[in-house]
Design a protein around this motif. Structure first.
Motif, PDB file in Angstrom:
ATOM      1  N   PRO A  53       0.812  -1.221   0.000  1.00 27.03           N
ATOM      2  CA  PRO A  53       0.000   0.000   0.000  1.00 27.03           C
ATOM      3  C   PRO A  53       0.843   1.269   0.000  1.00 27.03           C
ATOM      4  N   PHE A  54       0.319   2.290  -0.706  1.00 24.40           N
ATOM      5  CA  PHE A  54       0.993   3.595  -0.788  1.00 24.40           C
ATOM      6  C   PHE A  54      -0.070   4.687  -0.804  1.00 24.40           C
ATOM      7  N   THR A  55       0.238   5.792  -0.161  1.00 22.26           N
ATOM      8  CA  THR A  55      -0.721   6.901  -0.070  1.00 22.26           C
ATOM      9  C   THR A  55      -1.060   7.518  -1.430  1.00 22.26           C
ATOM     10  N   ASP A  56      -0.147   7.436  -2.398  1.00 24.61           N
ATOM     11  CA  ASP A  56      -0.326   8.166  -3.658  1.00 24.61           C
ATOM     12  C   ASP A  56      -0.154   7.276  -4.879  1.00 24.61           C
ATOM     13  N   PRO A  57      -1.076   6.308  -5.053  1.00 28.43           N
ATOM     14  CA  PRO A  57      -0.939   5.354  -6.153  1.00 28.43           C
ATOM     15  C   PRO A  57      -1.400   5.938  -7.484  1.00 28.43           C
ATOM     16  N   MET A  58      -0.487   6.611  -8.197  1.00 28.47           N
ATOM     17  CA  MET A  58      -0.886   7.433  -9.334  1.00 28.47           C
ATOM     18  C   MET A  58      -1.270   6.647 -10.586  1.00 28.47           C
ATOM     19  N   ASP A  60      -3.281   3.882 -10.292  1.00 26.37           N
ATOM     20  CA  ASP A  60      -4.399   3.019  -9.903  1.00 26.37           C
ATOM     21  C   ASP A  60      -5.737   3.731  -9.893  1.00 26.37           C
ATOM     22  N   GLN A  65      -6.959   2.194  -5.109  1.00 29.73           N
ATOM     23  CA  GLN A  65      -6.667   3.329  -4.208  1.00 29.73           C
ATOM     24  C   GLN A  65      -7.284   3.098  -2.840  1.00 29.73           C
ATOM     25  N   GLN A  69      -5.822   2.528   0.982  1.00 28.48           N
ATOM     26  CA  GLN A  69      -6.189   3.368   2.134  1.00 28.48           C
ATOM     27  C   GLN A  69      -6.689   2.530   3.301  1.00 28.48           C
ATOM     28  N   LEU A  72      -3.653   0.876   4.883  1.00 33.61           N
ATOM     29  CA  LEU A  72      -2.845   1.823   5.672  1.00 33.61           C
ATOM     30  C   LEU A  72      -3.565   2.202   6.961  1.00 33.61           C
ATOM     31  N   THR A  77       2.299  -1.745   6.960  1.00 28.82           N
ATOM     32  CA  THR A  77       3.569  -1.119   6.594  1.00 28.82           C
ATOM     33  C   THR A  77       4.284  -2.068   5.634  1.00 28.82           C
ATOM     34  N   ASN A 104       8.473   4.736  -3.309  1.00 27.17           N
ATOM     35  CA  ASN A 104       8.898   5.487  -2.123  1.00 27.17           C
ATOM     36  C   ASN A 104       9.003   4.676  -0.828  1.00 27.17           C
ATOM     37  N   PRO A 105       8.032   3.813  -0.524  1.00 29.89           N
ATOM     38  CA  PRO A 105       8.203   3.030   0.712  1.00 29.89           C
ATOM     39  C   PRO A 105       9.468   2.153   0.684  1.00 29.89           C
TER      40      PRO A 105
ATOM     41  N   ASN B 182      -2.121  13.647  -8.520  1.00 30.80           N
ATOM     42  CA  ASN B 182      -2.306  12.216  -8.816  1.00 30.80           C
ATOM     43  C   ASN B 182      -3.381  12.028  -9.869  1.00 30.80           C
ATOM     44  N   ARG B 186      -3.379  10.454 -13.611  1.00 34.57           N
ATOM     45  CA  ARG B 186      -4.267   9.345 -14.009  1.00 34.57           C
ATOM     46  C   ARG B 186      -5.002   9.696 -15.295  1.00 34.57           C
ATOM     47  N   VAL B 290      10.566   9.762  -3.222  1.00 35.62           N
ATOM     48  CA  VAL B 290      10.155   9.801  -4.622  1.00 35.62           C
ATOM     49  C   VAL B 290       8.636   9.946  -4.716  1.00 35.62           C
ATOM     50  N   LEU B 291       8.193  11.012  -5.368  1.00 38.73           N
ATOM     51  CA  LEU B 291       6.760  11.258  -5.562  1.00 38.73           C
ATOM     52  C   LEU B 291       6.564  12.087  -6.825  1.00 38.73           C
ATOM     53  N   ASP B 303       7.500   5.116   7.303  1.00 42.54           N
ATOM     54  CA  ASP B 303       7.310   4.027   6.345  1.00 42.54           C
ATOM     55  C   ASP B 303       7.303   4.534   4.891  1.00 42.54           C
ATOM     56  N   GLY B 304       7.609   5.830   4.690  1.00 45.72           N
ATOM     57  CA  GLY B 304       7.616   6.355   3.323  1.00 45.72           C
ATOM     58  C   GLY B 304       6.232   6.677   2.786  1.00 45.72           C
ATOM     59  N   GLN B 305       5.235   6.777   3.674  1.00 42.37           N
ATOM     60  CA  GLN B 305       3.908   7.220   3.239  1.00 42.37           C
ATOM     61  C   GLN B 305       3.889   8.749   3.289  1.00 42.37           C
TER      62      GLN B 305
END
Lengths: 263, 406
Positions: A53-58, A60, A65, A69, A72, A77, A104-105, B182, B186, B290-291, B303-305
């Protein structure tokens, strides 16, 4: 031979296409998610993709998404994702597991530490959406060195001049994204996908699995008829989101795998 | 990170789009061919006199450039130190520096035959600039804006609609600027054939950080010439606010190789830069990650979130910053500081009272640092702050913060 190579070789010998499932690790919670993942091989899944999981799954759509969420919010983690793989490996040493997500994670954990921990937990391959071949030295090369397959996405915008770059440093299989778009959006017809699969297979020499937009047993069978494998994610995740119990989710997965294997 | 001093701070990025370790092209495969096309097209345009002639013409007659370099006499007296100049980019058409860059990108989009323009916006300034230029050229315009921002920036939403743009409220994630970005990505991944993504700041995958910087550098180039004319020498101090960092990069870049010029970037400190993370100061309170296509300093958890930024200024609450700023920070060429919401509010009122200029909340941050710094500097110190936006859009926010009802 890696677990992924062995799986594709065995399926080829049986004349079957691979069924690849995607679920988000920790969705809706750690225990339920682990139970679903443990049940996937018996439901006919050949290769498991497990979402990190990632906060900003661009790349998806809404289904994945929201799955991220939920995971998380439940305290998932990257470390817990690896723990889940380790638990799965206690009973299953043959089904390949591929971690799929964003960089990023992993970068945050440290590439060296992540690659070693993933290998140790029993991970076979990685799909990292925001690492194109241009950034291979970030993770692809260290992952390869550790014996992990780095699986690449090829898309309708990946033309013939670009395919060799996509083929470089990749192994296991190629994930062909059947549409320009995000996960769970429109689906592509088998007729449109077939020549693309041939093109990618010829350029890479690897099995080609097709995903994005495959939602039903019928679509699963159609795509399996023209590719080396079919990937389904959002449709399974929507069942989890709707609160279906594990048995019911797995029954749906079984209907998809049977369709794919019968093709 | 890198402990060698380069001969020039102005040669980046390298062929991989990197400034030291920062920048790069961290995008999905679907977008990779598109950004390679864009890079090729920009490289061609950059050396095409016809392209710049068209830009200059529009900058002059449509935007109103050059913007004045104004000696802020009463502010200088009030603060009792450095001689303060304001670079008046708030006088541009649409009221901010954003249009400098939008014009460049839209001209590129036209050269590439793209007919559909998408953009992200936070406070709405970049959205308004994009909608404006799209109207000027008859292009379809879709602006992605976090649902939270749509609610708190209603005047700009209405402006965009008047200009013919479609405003899409983004409800995914936390429904603010990063989620709008984001969603724009998309959309771009879905509509690859006809769509051009007009990014509003010096961030995103290469070539955006370099391209947006080049378009905004008109600010620094003008400042250089104007200061030579007014004072016969270069300024001593430059101060600009930073969200993504495009107005700052535009002012700073032409001066990076003049070591005698002290350069200061001001981040949004929100409620204070501490472990509550209620701020948007990526450099002073974040770490590299990275973002959105590039490696840069980011607000993130262990955790990189990615974390949400907070600032009273909707134009600054982005959890990242342009990668070139990250590099300049690590190289030590530019100093980065932060000021709080309260300090920015005080500076907002100071500008109104002493100069008759209602500043946007974004440059109010730069001004807040000037208010601290100027009194410590001698009278002959020539200081330029970038007044990069006007404050009409912020009067509701300011009224609320000051306890007034409009």
């Amino acid at each position: 031979m890696s677990r992924i190579d062995a799986k594709f070789a065995a399926l080829k010998a049986e004349g079957k296409a691979a069924f690849v499932s995607f679920v988000m690790a920790g969705d809706p919670d750690y225990e339920t998610s682990l139970a679903i993942v443990k049940g996937l091989p018996a439901a006919g899944v050949d290769v498991i993709e497990l979402g990190m999981p990632f906060t900003d799954p661009m790349a998806d759509g809404p289904a994945i998404q929201l799955a991220g969420q939920r995971a998380l919010a439940g305290g998932m983690t990257l470390g817990r994702v690896l723990e889940m793989v380790r638990s799965f490996r206690v009973d299953d040493q043959t089904t390949p597991i591929i971690l799929m997500g964003y960089y990023n994670p992993i970068y945050s954990m440290g590439v060296e530490r992540f690659v070693a921990a993933a290998k140790d937990a029993g991970v076979d391959g990685l799909i990292v959406v925001d690492l194109p071949p241009e950034e291979d030295d970030e993770l692809c090369l260290p992952a390869n060195a550790a014996g992990l397959n780095f699986i690449r996405l090829a898309t309708p915008t990946t033309d013939d001049t670009r395919l060799p770059a996509v083929a470089r440093n990749t192994s296991g299989f190629v994930y062909y994204v059947s549409i320009t778009g995000i996960t769970g959006a429109a689906s592509a017809s088998a007729a449109r996908v077939a020549p693309e699969v041939d093109r990618v297979r010829k350029a890479t020499g690897l099995p080609v699995c097709v995903g994005f937009g495959v939602k039903t047993p019928e679509a699963s069978a159609e795509i399996a008829g023209v590719a080396d494998g079919v990937v389904v994610g959002s449709a399974i995740i929507e069942r989890i989101a709707a609160g279906e119990d594990t048995a019911s989710v797995l029954a749906f997965v079984k209907s998809l795998t049977e369709a794919a294997h019968g093709a | 990170m890198n402990d060698t001093t380069p001969n020039s701070y102005r040669t980046g990025p390298d062929e991989r789009g990197r400034f030291g370790i920062f920048g790069g092209r961290f995008v999905s495969e679907t977008l990779m061919p598109l950004i390679l096309d864009l890079e090729a097209e920009y490289e061609k345009a950059k050396t095409d006199p016809g392209f710049w002639a068209e830009m200059d013409d529009l900058w002059t007659h449509y935007v109103g450039r050059p913007s004045p370099l104004y000696y802020a006499e009463r502010l200088t007296e009030e603060l009792g130190g450095a001689k303060i100049y304001m670079k008046r980019d708030e006088l541009n058409h649409t009221g901010a520096h954003k249009i400098n860059n939008v014009l460049g990108q839209i001209l590129l989009a036209r050269r590439m035959g793209k007919t559909r323009i998408i953009a992200e916006t936070g406070a709405g300034q970049h959205g308004v600039a994009t909608a404006t230029v799209c109207a000027r050229f008859g292009l379809e315009c879709i602006v992605f804006m976090g649902a939270t921002d749509v609610e708190r920036q209603k005047p700009n939403v209405f402006r965009m609609k008047l200009l013919g743009a479609k405003v899409v409220p983004v409800t995914s994630g936390r429904a603010t600027l990063k989620d709008a970005m984001n969603e724009a990505l998309r959309d771009w991944v879905t509509n690859v054939e006809n769509t051009f993504y007009c990014i509003g700041t010096v961030a995103g995958p290469h070539p955006y950080p370099a391209m947006v910087r080049d378009f905004q550098s008109i600010i620094g180039k003008e400042t250089r010439a104007q200061m030579m004319e007014r004072e016969g020498r270069l300024p001593d101090t430059l101060v600009a606010c930073i969200g993504g960092g495009s107005n700052a990069m535009g002012l700073f870049h032409p001066f990076l190789d003049d070591p005698e010029v002290r350069i200061i970037g001001v981040e949004a400190g929100g409620h204070g830069v501490d472990d509550r993370m209620e701020h948007a100061a990526s450099l002073t309170g974040g770490r590299p990650g990275v973002l959105h296509g590039n490696r840069t300093y980011l607000l993130q958890d262990a955790d990189g979130q990615i974390l949400e930024g907070h600032s009273i200024s909707a134009g600054l609450d982005y959890p990242g910053i342009g990668p070139e700023h990250s590099w300049l920070h690590d190289m030590g060429r530019v100093e980065y500081v932060s000021v709080t919401d309260d300090e920015a509010l005080a500076a907002f009122q100071l500008s109104c009272r002493t100069e008759g200029i209602i500043p946007a909340l974004e440059p109010s941050h730069a001004l807040a640092h000037v208010a601290k710094l100027a009194p410590t500097l001698p009278r002959e110190n020539l200081l330029v702050m970038n007044m990069c936006g006007r404050g009409d859009k912020d009067i509701f926010t300011v009224a609320e913060a000051l306890g007034s009802k409009i």
